[in-house]
Structure formats: structure tokens, C-alpha cells
Design a protein around this motif. Structure first.
Motif, mmCIF file in Angstrom:
data_model
loop_
_atom_site.group_PDB
_atom_site.id
_atom_site.type_symbol
_atom_site.label_atom_id
_atom_site.label_comp_id
_atom_site.label_asym_id
_atom_site.label_seq_id
_atom_site.Cartn_x
_atom_site.Cartn_y
_atom_site.Cartn_z
ATOM 1 N N ILE A 106 39.559 44.692 40.446
ATOM 2 C CA ILE A 106 40.777 45.493 40.557
ATOM 3 C C ILE A 106 41.196 45.933 39.163
ATOM 4 O O ILE A 106 41.433 45.106 38.283
ATOM 5 C CB ILE A 106 41.899 44.694 41.248
ATOM 6 N N THR A 107 41.286 47.246 38.958
ATOM 7 C CA THR A 107 41.637 47.776 37.635
ATOM 8 C C THR A 107 43.082 48.219 37.546
ATOM 9 O O THR A 107 43.525 48.645 36.481
ATOM 10 C CB THR A 107 40.736 48.976 37.298
ATOM 11 N N GLY A 108 43.807 48.121 38.635
ATOM 12 C CA GLY A 108 45.204 48.524 38.616
ATOM 13 C C GLY A 108 45.722 48.712 40.027
ATOM 14 O O GLY A 108 45.074 48.326 41.016
ATOM 15 N N ILE A 124 43.439 49.475 42.995
ATOM 16 C CA ILE A 124 42.473 50.466 42.516
ATOM 17 C C ILE A 124 41.209 49.702 42.156
ATOM 18 O O ILE A 124 41.231 48.835 41.281
ATOM 19 C CB ILE A 124 43.011 51.240 41.299
ATOM 20 N N TRP A 125 40.128 50.026 42.858
ATOM 21 C CA TRP A 125 38.889 49.251 42.704
ATOM 22 C C TRP A 125 37.955 49.902 41.695
ATOM 23 O O TRP A 125 37.788 51.120 41.688
ATOM 24 C CB TRP A 125 38.156 49.139 44.041
ATOM 25 N N ILE A 158 51.479 54.451 38.935
ATOM 26 C CA ILE A 158 50.175 53.827 38.680
ATOM 27 C C ILE A 158 50.352 52.782 37.596
ATOM 28 O O ILE A 158 50.950 53.056 36.548
ATOM 29 C CB ILE A 158 49.131 54.872 38.256
ATOM 30 N N THR A 159 49.844 51.566 37.858
ATOM 31 C CA THR A 159 49.972 50.464 36.897
ATOM 32 C C THR A 159 48.604 49.923 36.522
ATOM 33 O O THR A 159 47.595 50.212 37.183
ATOM 34 C CB THR A 159 50.817 49.312 37.475
ATOM 35 N N ASP A 160 48.585 49.103 35.464
ATOM 36 C CA ASP A 160 47.364 48.371 35.117
ATOM 37 C C ASP A 160 47.323 47.074 35.916
ATOM 38 O O ASP A 160 48.229 46.806 36.723
ATOM 39 C CB ASP A 160 47.304 48.119 33.601
ATOM 40 N N PRO A 161 46.279 46.217 35.764
ATOM 41 C CA PRO A 161 46.211 44.986 36.565
ATOM 42 C C PRO A 161 47.396 44.051 36.351
ATOM 43 O O PRO A 161 47.720 43.256 37.238
ATOM 44 C CB PRO A 161 44.897 44.336 36.093
ATOM 45 N N ALA A 162 48.053 44.141 35.181
ATOM 46 C CA ALA A 162 49.232 43.301 34.920
ATOM 47 C C ALA A 162 50.503 43.965 35.418
ATOM 48 O O ALA A 162 51.601 43.499 35.117
ATOM 49 C CB ALA A 162 49.345 43.019 33.421
#
Length: 811
Positions: free
Chosen positions: A380-382, A373-374, A294-298
Motif C-alpha cells: 500500500i503506497t497511500g 492505493i496499491w 490523496i495521502t501517503d501511507p502515514a
């Protein structure tokens, strides 16, 4: 000065009254801030003595009170005069009534009111007859006022607590309910009568929690320090349990004694349920056999599970904060990552076989699905990547060339994706690209409507002319829509004469079809289908199903919004047609009043819809889907009919119309031709008049005289140009200019300028939204004579009463 005296056991001589007890006592009485008095009761009540402190209470000196025997009775507040000395009252009074102190209100010389608390003693003659009262009165105005303020504050607080979306509860020392608000009653499914006076713990708390809560409640009352925060369960009438987080405080009376407990409760039932679900989900992810990142938007890594650690050789602390490029094996090209980034940026899940590098440098292959991830707001949060180890499987396969070709095709498609256009054009482009896959003889995109009906958006046969778009039968539409909910599939083709393209499919020798649902943000919008004519078509299409799913995801990213908007427009069109057909609306009318004489000179017709929809939104929707004219004509017809029945012909009737409705050929002229009233057509300043000359021609062609009014002046599209071009008889000042004009010099100056403009151009101003007398007075001073607003009448249906009263015949 009061009658609540206790008859003594022994007779007292009036000569031996307490006020004659010697010079020292007399000195104490004269200097006391309390009022001492003596009232002779026979033959009628007469004030015989009053101490100097009476002047502070009544505003009159003792001499003035003694000179006028009836003055002291006149100063008693009218509502309290039943308590002053009266022979019949004294005879009927019981000992208990005479013992209690009495509070009397006095009207002072200056008109103010003071409250005094009286304690009196009866004076008897030697024969036992009651002949006088002696007493002392203390000024308790401050105490009474304070108690009233406390009661008022308590009432306001309880009103506030009754309306908040939090539970509020007050218990007495025994745990019985003194107060409970509507929110908490709603959770319990109970009425206030059922709960007030009941033991809260026995009535509302689950049985297994009662003992612990009683112990906590008793400890809190004993300490007097408050109960702090605590989470408890409650049981509703239905048997449903809920969890409440309480913040409680101990209540004390004015003497500091503990009198009960008050609490505010948050309903945390849903939060606890979500937390439990998250815990289960976290446990499932942690124990999953598939790698999860799982990642963040970056794309910085936030979490990896144990399966990832086993596959990669990295522990969580070594990769958190890094990007997945820490696993880059060098096998995937830059084009691959460009395509992946483009798909994810469009919100499309990316499916691929990826070769990663372990911590020890060795390679492993995973079948990976990377999905956005919406957030609730659509952002998009990730990203989450789920990978299954397929190293061994891929070693047994020799499909490298096909995978490279399909991924290259995806990359090429990403570069060519249109950013605009209708769904049919976008679907055609998709099908042309998909049909270039090997062994594909048909590529098609279907769109699902809100009722599940399937409509082809594109049907492409490579190298053949356009086959056109044909609708599916209801039965096949239902089958495809229902089957799509289960995900992609491959099936052998069985000849079906009812298929709209059966002749083409039969001529191509199709053996199998593969299908992939087209989705966007979790909603099913359509279906992407491909066909093969090879004898092993099912096996071949199964191998290409992954690529087909990728294309369907890309189609969802671009087609989803267009199809969703089209569906919304169709539903809106159907709804509005129903509103118009069923006449699911009613006209209401608001008076326009002349400030000079208070007469109603006109009524503005407005529309209220049966479903409560806001009129501006409903008319805006109608304009967006091409039903504005139909809706306007229907509502105008209803308003005109109501005006014929309920408004005098001498009055002006104001009708709101759009600029487009005034143009020739709309039917407005026929609707207005026989209306007996003097009509004013209101054109909002928000509306765009695209051709003023055509508009004026339309007005002239209505076949009857009408006047124009520019509505919402000061808040609209083109300001003064709109007014100059239309040359209206009336200019209606927007509520934003009128609200608070009595306190705003800038607004006053602007309206004064508009008044000068109106005089110069020979038009009249109507102030909208007048809601206070102060606003009306200010407008009158500015010589704005015509007004409209809640102060003079709200929009309402016409009735015999609604048009009665003071009315004028027009300006």
C-alpha cells in the motif's frame, strides 16, 4: 621486394639506378628506417641489394640475405608469396596494378610476423627489357594491427547493439542507413535488407516531421558537435506510429572528417501514453464535483482538489503535510477511527458518512469512500478519499440510530475477524454477524470458481440449524457471476424452483435479496447476499446496502487470498492431471563417466516437460497438490521404457525418487521388479526423510536389489546425517561444491574430506556439474573417479548414437 612497379616512359639503364645516385643518397639509404632494396629479375629473381633496416624487419642482416639468394623469398608469408617477383606476373600486370602500394607480411627469424608497405620502380635495359626492381619498404605493422583492432572493436560493438533492448542506428552523411539493430527493426516491422542503404527520414519518419528532422540533421553535420537528445516519431510497416527518444553523436573518421551520425533510441511510446492518461485523469480529478484527498501511507495529505477547497474552506497549501484529522469534527468516535484503520490495514475500502469541520468551524457531512492505493508489488503506497457532500440530504433523513448500529456492528466484526482457517469457516462467521442486522432472515456467501461456477461457502438462517452447502445450477452461476461485475444490487425475489435453497426461502417468506461482490485486489472472488421477508424488503435492503458492501469488502480482505489460492490449486491440479494423462513429458539421460578410462558406466534418467516447465517446479507443484506420486510413477515408467530400448543392461540406470515413493503401497516395487538394468535410486539431500526405519523397510520390500545414492550432497536438508542413515552406495557431490574447484582450495579440502569419508564408509563419490577440463583434472587428483556434467554430455533423449562410444560395464 614487391612487383607493383610502373613501367616508365623512357628506358632506364641499370647502371643508372636510384641506388647508385651518389654517396649522399647512399648515406641516406643506409641510415633510413625504411628498407631499400634491388631485385635482379633475370635470369631469375635475385636480391642484389638491401639496406641495413632490413634486419629490423626480418631478423636477418643484409649480408645473410645477400648470401642466400632465395632466403628473402622464403621469409615472405605463405599467403603473400603470390605478390613477389615473377616473370609471368610482371608481363601480365597492368600499369594501374604496378602503381598501387603493396602490403607484404614477413616471417621473422624468431617466428613473429611484420607487415611492410612496398613502393617499387621498374628498371629496364637499353633494349626495353625489364631487368630489375628497386623499391622501398616501410614497416606498417603497428598501423595494420591498429586497423584490425578497430575493425574487431567495431564488430563487437555492432554485435552488442544488435542484442540490446534499445534502438541503434548509424547514418552516413547523406542520411542513408549504414547499420540498424534488431530491436529497431522489430519496432518498424521491417527486415535489414529493406532499410540498409535507404534514406532514413523518407523511409521511417512521419511525413509531417521530415522537414524539421532534415534541418536538424544538416545542422548537426555542419557543426560536427553532435545532435544531443531529440524525440521523433517513426511509422511501422503496419502503419502504427511510435515515439523514440534519441541520443545521437556525430561520427568522425581518423582524419577528423564528419562521416555520419549514430544514435541510441528509447521507445517512449508507452510512457507518453501513460503520461497523457495521467494528465487526463489529473484534469478529471481537479474538475470533479466530489472532494478528493490523496495521502501517503502515514496518511499525510499529498493532494486535494478544488472541490475539497470549496467544501472545507482550506486551500491546498494549508492542508498538505497534515493528516485528515485537521478536519476532525469530534462527531466520530475513537471506535470509528479504530475500525476504519483496521479495515484499511487489511486493504479494504472504507465507506461511511463522515461529519467534517470547515476552516470557519462549521460542520459539513460527506459520503466518503477511502481506498488503499496499491503498488505493483502488492504494498500500500497511500490512500485516496473521495467524498460527496450529502449535508442537505442527511438533514432530510432520520437514520442516525441505524447508522450507529451498523457501524458498531462493523467494529465488533473487525475485532472478531479470524486470522486463519478455511474459507467455509470464515464465511460462516461472516454470515452469523451479518444475519444479526435487523430484518435479515438469510445471509449467504458464495465463492466463484475460475470457470464462473458459484459454490455456497455458507448459508445461515438465524435461529435455524445448518442448512448445508448446495451447488447452484450452471445458468444461475453464470447470471450471478456476470451481474456481480456491475457492483452491488437489490432485487425482488421471484420464486425459482431451480434455486438450491428454494424450499427454505419459500418457507421464510423472503421478499427481496441484496447482493455485494466480494473482491480482493481487483479480482472477483464471490458474493455476499442477505434476504428480507418484510413487505417493503427492497427499500429496507437498499438502506442497508452500504453496510453490506462494507462487510463484502472485509470478506474480500480475509477470504480473497484463501479463495485465490484454492482456485490456483484447482487449476494446477487440472493442468497436472492433463500432463500425466497425455504423457506431456519425455525422459532424457545424462552419462556418468569413469575418469580413469573415460568410459560411461551409468546414465541418470531425468525428465523434460513438453511445455518447458522447470522439472523441480513441476514436481514441487505436484507435491503441493497431492499428485507427486502419480507424476513420479508416470515419469519413472517413461524413463524405464526408454532405458529398456536404448541402454545396455550392463549399465547402471540412476532414477530420482522421493522418500515417500519408496514406502510400501506406492506401486514403486511393481514398476521396478522386472527392470533388467542395475538400478540406483537417487534421494536428494533436499528431501526430508521423516522415518528412516520405514524408508529402509520400503527399500527392502521393493522385491529386487537396488543401490541408493544421496543426491546434491553439500546443499541439502540434513547434510551428513542423511548419508549416515541411508548408507548409500553413491554420494553425489552437489554442483555448488564442484564449480570452480580447480581455483578454490577450500572446496578441494572439503571434497578431500568427503573422499576420506567415502573410503571409510565403503561408498563412492560422483561429482556433479563438471563443466571444464580444469575441474575434471582437479577431481582426478583428489581421487574422485566418477563424474557427471556438461563436459561429458548433456541430458538428451536416447538414440543409437547417444549410447555408442567408449562405455564401461559399471563400477
Amino acid at each position: 621486394m614487391a612487383t607493383n612497379d610502373q613501367r616508365p616512359a623512357a628506358k632506364a639503364s641499370p647502371e643508372r639506378s636510384s641506388l647508385d645516385s651518389g654517396p649522399r643518397f647512399r648515406l641516406l639509404v643506409e641510415r633510413s628506417s625504411d628498407v631499400f632494396y634491388r631485385i635482379r629479375l633475370t635470369p631469375e629473381p635475385v636480391l642484389e641489394y638491401v639496406s641495413p633496416a632490413s634486419q629490423a624487419v626480418t631478423g636477418y642482416s643484409p649480408a645473410e640475405l645477400l648470401d642466400d639468394p632465395t632466403l628473402w623469398q622464403e621469409l615472405v608469408h605463405p599467403d603473400d608469396r603470390a605478390l613477389i617477383p615473377d616473370g609471368a606476373f610482371i608481363a601480365a600486370a597492368t600499369a594501374d596494378e604496378l602503381e598501387a602500394p603493396v602490403v607484404l607480411r614477413w616471417v621473422r627469424r624468431d617466428g613473429s610476423v611484420r607487415s611492410t608497405e612496398h613502393r617499387s620502380a621498374a628498371i629496364f635495359a637499353e633494349d626495353g627489357a625489364l631487368i630489375a626492381l628497386e623499391g622501398v619498404a616501410r614497416d606498417v605493422t603497428a598501423r595494420i594491427t591498429g586497423e584490425e583492432h578497430v575493425r574487431a572493436a567495431d564488430a563487437r560493438l555492432r554485435d552488442l547493439l544488435s542484442g540490446i533492448d534499445l534502438g541503434a542506428l548509424v547514418l552516413d552523411r547523406s542520411g542513408r542507413v549504414e547499420f540498424i539493430n534488431d530491436f529497431l527493426l522489430g519496432l518498424l516491422g521491417r527486415s535489414r535488407d529493406e532499410l540498409v542503404g535507404q534514406d532514413w527520414i523518407d523511409f521511417a519518419i512521419p511525413e509531417d516531421e521530415r522537414a524539421a528532422l532534415r534541418e536538424t540533421f544538416a545542422a548537426a553535420l555542419a557543426s560536427g558537435a553532435g545532435a544531443g537528445q531529440r524525440e521523433d516519431g517513426i511509422v511501422a510497416r503496419s502503419g502504427e506510429g511510435r515515439r523514440l527518444l534519441w541520443t545521437s553523436v556525430i561520427q568522425h573518421d581518423t582524419d577528423g572528417r564528419v562521416v555520419g551520425l549514430a544514435g541510441i533510441a528509447h521507445d517512449v511510446t508507452e510512457a507518453r501514453r501513460i503520461a497523457a492518461e495521467h494528465a487526463r485523469l489529473a484534469a478529471a480529478i481537479e474538475q470533479s464535483a466530489e472532494s478528493v484527498i490523496i495521502t501517503d501511507p502515514a496518511t499525510r495529505i499529498l493532494y486535494v482538489n478544488r472541490a475539497f477547497e470549496r467544501l472545507s474552506g482550506y486551500v491546498s497549501s494549508e492542508v498538505v503535510g497534515h493528516t485528515p484529522r485537521i478536519l476532525d469534527s469530534g462527531v466520530q468516535s475513537k471506535a470509528y477511527y479504530d475500525a476504519m484503520g483496521a479495515a484499511l490495514a487489511h486493504g479494504v475500502a472504507w465507506r461511511a458518512d463522515v461529519v467534517y469541520r470547515r476552516k470557519d468551524g462549521s460542520h459539513y457531512r460527506v459520503s466518503s469512500v477511502t481506498s488503499p492505493i496499491w503498488a505493483v508489488d502488492g504494498s500500500i503506497t497511500g490512500y485516496v478519499d473521495v467524498g460527496r457532500d450529502v449535508s442537505h440530504e442527511r438533514e432530510l433523513e432520520s437514520q442516525t440510530a441505524q447508522l450507529v448500529r451498523e457501524r458498531a456492528l462493523i467494529t465488533d466484526t473487525l475485532r472478531r475477524l479470524p486470522s486463519a482457517g478455511n474459507p467455509e469457516a470464515t464465511a460462516e462467521l461472516f454470515c452469523r454477524q451479518v444475519a444479526s442486522l435487523s430484518d435479515i432472515v438469510v445471509a449467504s456467501v458464495l465463492g466463484f470458481e475460475s470457470d464462473g461456477a458459484a459454490s455456497p461457502l455458507a448459508f445461515v438462517v438465524p435461529g435455524s440449524p445448518d442448512a448445508g452447502l448446495r451447488r447452484f445450477t450452471v445458468e444461475r452461476s453464470r447470471y450471478l457471476h456476470g451481474r456481480s461485475a456491475a457492483g452491488p444490487w437489490v432485487s425482488e425475489w421471484i420464486d425459482d424452483p431451480t434455486h438450491p435453497y428454494a424450499d427454505i426461502i419459500r418457507n421464510l417468506g423472503v421478499r427481496a435479496f441484496a447482493y455485494a461482490p466480494i473482491q480482493s485486489q481487483g479480482a472477483l472472488h464471490g458474493l455476499l447476499a442477505i434476504a428480507s421477508s418484510k413487505p417493503d424488503g427492497v427499500a429496507r435492503l437498499s438502506e442497508q446496502l452500504g453496510a453490506l458492501v462494507d462487510f463484502a469488502d472485509l470478506a474480500g480482505a480475509l477470504l480473497g487470498r484463501q479463495l485465490a489460492d484454492r482456485g490456483v490449486a484447482r487449476r494446477m491440479h487440472t493442468d497436472l492431471e492433463g500432463v500425466i494423462e497425455k504423457r506431456a513429458f519425455a525422459p532424457v539421460f545424462q552419462p556418468i563417466v569413469d575418469l580413469r578410462n573415460g568410459l560411461t558406466i551409468a546414465y541418470e534418467a531425468l525428465t523434460r516437460f513438453a511445455d518447458g516447465a522447470a522439472p523441480d517446479r513441476r514436481f514441487g507443484d505436484a507435491a503441493a497438490i497431492g499428485l507427486e506420486r502419480e507424476l513420479e510413477l508416470a515419469t519413472l515408467e517413461a524413463a524405464i521404457g526408454a532405458a529398456r530400448r536404448g541402454i545396455s543392461r550392463s549399465k547402471f540406470v540412476h532414477l530420482n525418487v522421493s522418500p515417500e515413493l519408496v514406502l510400501p503401497g506406492t506401486g514403486l516395487g511393481e514398476l521396478l521388479r522386472d527392470v533388467p538394468h542395475r538400478l540406483v535410486l537417487e534421494i536428494t539431500e533436499h528431501a526430508i526423510v521423516r522415518d528412516y526405519a520405514a524408508f529402509r523397510t520400503g527399500i527392502a520390500g521393493l522385491g529386487r536389489p537396488v543401490r541408493l545414492a544421496v543426491d546434491d550432497a553439500g546443499a541439502g536438508f540434513s547434510s551428513l546425517r542423511h548419508i549416515l542413515e541411508l548408507e548409500p552406495a553413491f554420494v553425489k557431490l552437489d554442483i555448488s561444491l564442484i564449480r570452480g574447484i580447480d581455483r578454490d582450495p577450500a572446496k578441494q579440502a572439503l571434497v578431500a574430506g568427503m573422499r576420506h569419508f567415502a573410503r571409510t564408509t565403503n561408498c563412492r563419490l560422483i561429482a556433479e556439474g563438471v563443466e571444464s577440463e580444469a575441474e575434471a583434472q582437479t577431481l582426478a587428483q583428489l581421487d574422485v573417479r566418477l563424474v557427471q556434467g556438461y563436459l561429458f554430455g548433456r541430458p538428451a533423449p536416447l538414440s543409437p548414437r547417444s549410447t555408442q562410444g567408449r562405455e564401461g560395464s559399471g563400477p
